[in-house]
Design an enzyme around this catalytic site. Structure first.
Site, PDB file in Angstrom:
ATOM      1  N   HIS A  15      -6.524   3.124   0.652  1.00 39.40           N
ATOM      2  CA  HIS A  15      -6.129   3.371   2.051  1.00 39.40           C
ATOM      3  C   HIS A  15      -6.890   4.634   2.451  1.00 39.40           C
ATOM      4  O   HIS A  15      -6.724   5.682   1.794  1.00 39.40           O
ATOM      5  CB  HIS A  15      -4.611   3.556   2.157  1.00 39.40           C
ATOM      6  CG  HIS A  15      -4.085   3.791   3.549  1.00 39.40           C
ATOM      7  ND1 HIS A  15      -3.051   3.034   4.104  1.00 39.40           N
ATOM      8  CD2 HIS A  15      -4.413   4.707   4.491  1.00 39.40           C
ATOM      9  CE1 HIS A  15      -2.789   3.477   5.326  1.00 39.40           C
ATOM     10  NE2 HIS A  15      -3.596   4.511   5.584  1.00 39.40           N
ATOM     11  N   ASP A  39      -0.815  16.415  -1.640  1.00 40.31           N
ATOM     12  CA  ASP A  39      -1.215  15.526  -2.729  1.00 40.31           C
ATOM     13  C   ASP A  39      -0.267  15.721  -3.915  1.00 40.31           C
ATOM     14  O   ASP A  39       0.129  16.831  -4.244  1.00 40.31           O
ATOM     15  CB  ASP A  39      -2.667  15.834  -3.140  1.00 40.31           C
ATOM     16  CG  ASP A  39      -3.269  14.748  -3.994  1.00 40.31           C
ATOM     17  OD1 ASP A  39      -4.196  14.068  -3.524  1.00 40.31           O
ATOM     18  OD2 ASP A  39      -2.823  14.582  -5.154  1.00 40.31           O
ATOM     19  N   CYS A  64       0.844  -1.205   0.000  1.00 41.97           N
ATOM     20  CA  CYS A  64       0.000   0.000   0.000  1.00 41.97           C
ATOM     21  C   CYS A  64       0.877   1.251   0.000  1.00 41.97           C
ATOM     22  O   CYS A  64       1.723   1.433   0.877  1.00 41.97           O
ATOM     23  CB  CYS A  64      -0.922  -0.016   1.218  1.00 41.97           C
ATOM     24  SG  CYS A  64      -1.762   1.545   1.475  1.00 41.97           S
ATOM     25  N   HIS A 104      -3.680   0.725   8.497  1.00 38.62           N
ATOM     26  CA  HIS A 104      -4.348   0.542   7.210  1.00 38.62           C
ATOM     27  C   HIS A 104      -5.835   0.233   7.364  1.00 38.62           C
ATOM     28  O   HIS A 104      -6.206  -0.760   7.987  1.00 38.62           O
ATOM     29  CB  HIS A 104      -3.688  -0.583   6.401  1.00 38.62           C
ATOM     30  CG  HIS A 104      -4.283  -0.711   5.034  1.00 38.62           C
ATOM     31  ND1 HIS A 104      -3.804  -0.008   3.951  1.00 38.62           N
ATOM     32  CD2 HIS A 104      -5.346  -1.418   4.578  1.00 38.62           C
ATOM     33  CE1 HIS A 104      -4.542  -0.280   2.893  1.00 38.62           C
ATOM     34  NE2 HIS A 104      -5.486  -1.141   3.235  1.00 38.62           N
ATOM     35  N   CYS A 112       0.604   3.352   3.161  1.00 38.60           N
ATOM     36  CA  CYS A 112       1.315   2.709   4.276  1.00 38.60           C
ATOM     37  C   CYS A 112       2.813   2.983   4.156  1.00 38.60           C
ATOM     38  O   CYS A 112       3.483   3.272   5.156  1.00 38.60           O
ATOM     39  CB  CYS A 112       1.068   1.195   4.276  1.00 38.60           C
ATOM     40  SG  CYS A 112      -0.547   0.704   4.918  1.00 38.60           S
ATOM     41  N   HIS A 141      -8.298   8.007   3.321  1.00 40.84           N
ATOM     42  CA  HIS A 141      -7.656   9.322   3.367  1.00 40.84           C
ATOM     43  C   HIS A 141      -8.715  10.400   3.249  1.00 40.84           C
ATOM     44  O   HIS A 141      -9.748  10.210   2.605  1.00 40.84           O
ATOM     45  CB  HIS A 141      -6.595   9.484   2.274  1.00 40.84           C
ATOM     46  CG  HIS A 141      -7.061   9.128   0.898  1.00 40.84           C
ATOM     47  ND1 HIS A 141      -7.188   7.820   0.472  1.00 40.84           N
ATOM     48  CD2 HIS A 141      -7.439   9.906  -0.149  1.00 40.84           C
ATOM     49  CE1 HIS A 141      -7.626   7.807  -0.778  1.00 40.84           C
ATOM     50  NE2 HIS A 141      -7.784   9.061  -1.183  1.00 40.84           N
ATOM     51  N   HIS A 181      -9.169  14.244   1.900  1.00 38.69           N
ATOM     52  CA  HIS A 181      -8.605  15.361   1.144  1.00 38.69           C
ATOM     53  C   HIS A 181      -8.977  16.659   1.871  1.00 38.69           C
ATOM     54  O   HIS A 181     -10.145  16.859   2.224  1.00 38.69           O
ATOM     55  CB  HIS A 181      -9.209  15.436  -0.257  1.00 38.69           C
ATOM     56  CG  HIS A 181      -8.923  14.251  -1.129  1.00 38.69           C
ATOM     57  ND1 HIS A 181      -7.962  14.264  -2.126  1.00 38.69           N
ATOM     58  CD2 HIS A 181      -9.480  13.013  -1.166  1.00 38.69           C
ATOM     59  CE1 HIS A 181      -7.966  13.090  -2.737  1.00 38.69           C
ATOM     60  NE2 HIS A 181      -8.867  12.312  -2.178  1.00 38.69           N
ATOM     61  N   ASN A 216     -13.172  10.120  -0.587  1.00 31.47           N
ATOM     62  CA  ASN A 216     -13.755   9.288  -1.633  1.00 31.47           C
ATOM     63  C   ASN A 216     -13.794   7.843  -1.156  1.00 31.47           C
ATOM     64  O   ASN A 216     -12.802   7.324  -0.643  1.00 31.47           O
ATOM     65  CB  ASN A 216     -12.932   9.401  -2.913  1.00 31.47           C
ATOM     66  CG  ASN A 216     -12.984  10.798  -3.503  1.00 31.47           C
ATOM     67  OD1 ASN A 216     -14.028  11.442  -3.493  1.00 31.47           O
ATOM     68  ND2 ASN A 216     -11.851  11.289  -3.986  1.00 31.47           N
TER      69      ASN A 216
HETATM   70  P1  DGP Z   1      -8.515   9.283  -4.258  1.00 31.90           P
HETATM   71  O1  DGP Z   1      -8.840   9.443  -5.708  1.00 31.90           O
HETATM   72  O2  DGP Z   1      -9.548   9.921  -3.354  1.00 31.90           O
HETATM   73  O3  DGP Z   1      -8.206   7.845  -3.897  1.00 31.90           O
HETATM   74  O4  DGP Z   1      -7.197  10.131  -4.015  1.00 31.90           O
HETATM   75  C1  DGP Z   1      -5.913   9.613  -4.067  1.00 31.90           C
HETATM   76  C2  DGP Z   1      -4.983  10.788  -4.132  1.00 31.90           C
HETATM   77  O5  DGP Z   1      -3.693  10.327  -3.822  1.00 31.90           O
HETATM   78  C3  DGP Z   1      -4.883  11.448  -5.507  1.00 31.90           C
HETATM   79  O6  DGP Z   1      -5.336  12.789  -5.397  1.00 31.90           O
HETATM   80  C4  DGP Z   1      -3.404  11.420  -5.855  1.00 31.90           C
HETATM   81  C5  DGP Z   1      -2.755  11.070  -4.540  1.00 31.90           C
HETATM   82  N1  DGP Z   1      -1.559  10.229  -4.643  1.00 31.90           N
HETATM   83  C6  DGP Z   1      -1.467   9.025  -5.253  1.00 31.90           C
HETATM   84  N2  DGP Z   1      -0.223   8.507  -5.096  1.00 31.90           N
HETATM   85  C7  DGP Z   1       0.469   9.418  -4.359  1.00 31.90           C
HETATM   86  C8  DGP Z   1       1.796   9.457  -3.864  1.00 31.90           C
HETATM   87  O7  DGP Z   1       2.622   8.561  -4.059  1.00 31.90           O
HETATM   88  N3  DGP Z   1       2.153  10.566  -3.152  1.00 31.90           N
HETATM   89  C9  DGP Z   1       1.269  11.591  -2.899  1.00 31.90           C
HETATM   90  N4  DGP Z   1       1.725  12.627  -2.197  1.00 31.90           N
HETATM   91  N5  DGP Z   1       0.004  11.573  -3.350  1.00 31.90           N
HETATM   92  C10 DGP Z   1      -0.389  10.509  -4.076  1.00 31.90           C
END
Ligand code: DGP
Length: 114
Positions: A98, A30, A4, A46, A7, A100, A102, A87
């Site tokens: 995982h 992000d 993950c 997780h 994680c 989260h 926003h 989401n």
């Molecule tokens: P969601 O679509 O709600 O699952 O949002 C996932 C978010 O995670 C998306 O806006 C991009 C972000 N994201 C994906 N991989 C990484 C990463 O490796 N580092 C960071 N900082 N953000 C990431």
């Protein structure tokens, strides 16, 4: 969870632009920001998404929201305003499995969400 990505970020195995950390929660910018401020607030443990909230300690659920409030104040958004979104599942286009939250702000956001 071995593979993950969040994680791995929480464990410090993948670099991130961290803005907040406490015992239970980590928050970082992000990778693909949708607003001038776009922070992801993540439990260190997780959980796939909010469908698992029933099995999460109440203190952790509280810690996530408290972190959002603290980060908003830390980044100067508490007066101007901000939005939090989590989401959950395919119709919400959840892409990282995982839990989260926003945190978006730093500009006037769209009035409607769809
Ligand atoms: P969601 O679509 O709600 O699952 O949002 C996932 C978010 O995670 C998306 O806006 C991009 C972000 N994201 C994906 N991989 C990484 C990463 O490796 N580092 C960071 N900082 N953000 C990431």
């Amino acid at each position: 969870m071995e593979d993950c990505i969040f994680c791995k970020i929480a464990r410090g195995e993948i670099p991130s632009s961290k803005v907040y950390e406490d015992e239970q929660v980590v928050a970082f910018n992000d990778l693909n920001p949708q607003a001038p401020v776009h922070v992801l607030i993540v439990p260190k443990a997780h959980y796939a998404n909010l469908n698992e909230a029933g099995g999460m300690p109440e203190a952790l659920l509280a810690a996530l929201l408290r972190a959002a409030s603290r980060i908003a104040a830390q980044l100067g958004l508490d007066k101007s305003g901000y939005r939090i979104v989590s989401n959950c599942g395919p119709d919400a286009c959840q892409s990282v499995q995982h839990l989260h939250i926003h945190l978006l702000g730093g500009a006037k956001l769209a009035e409607k969400m769809s």
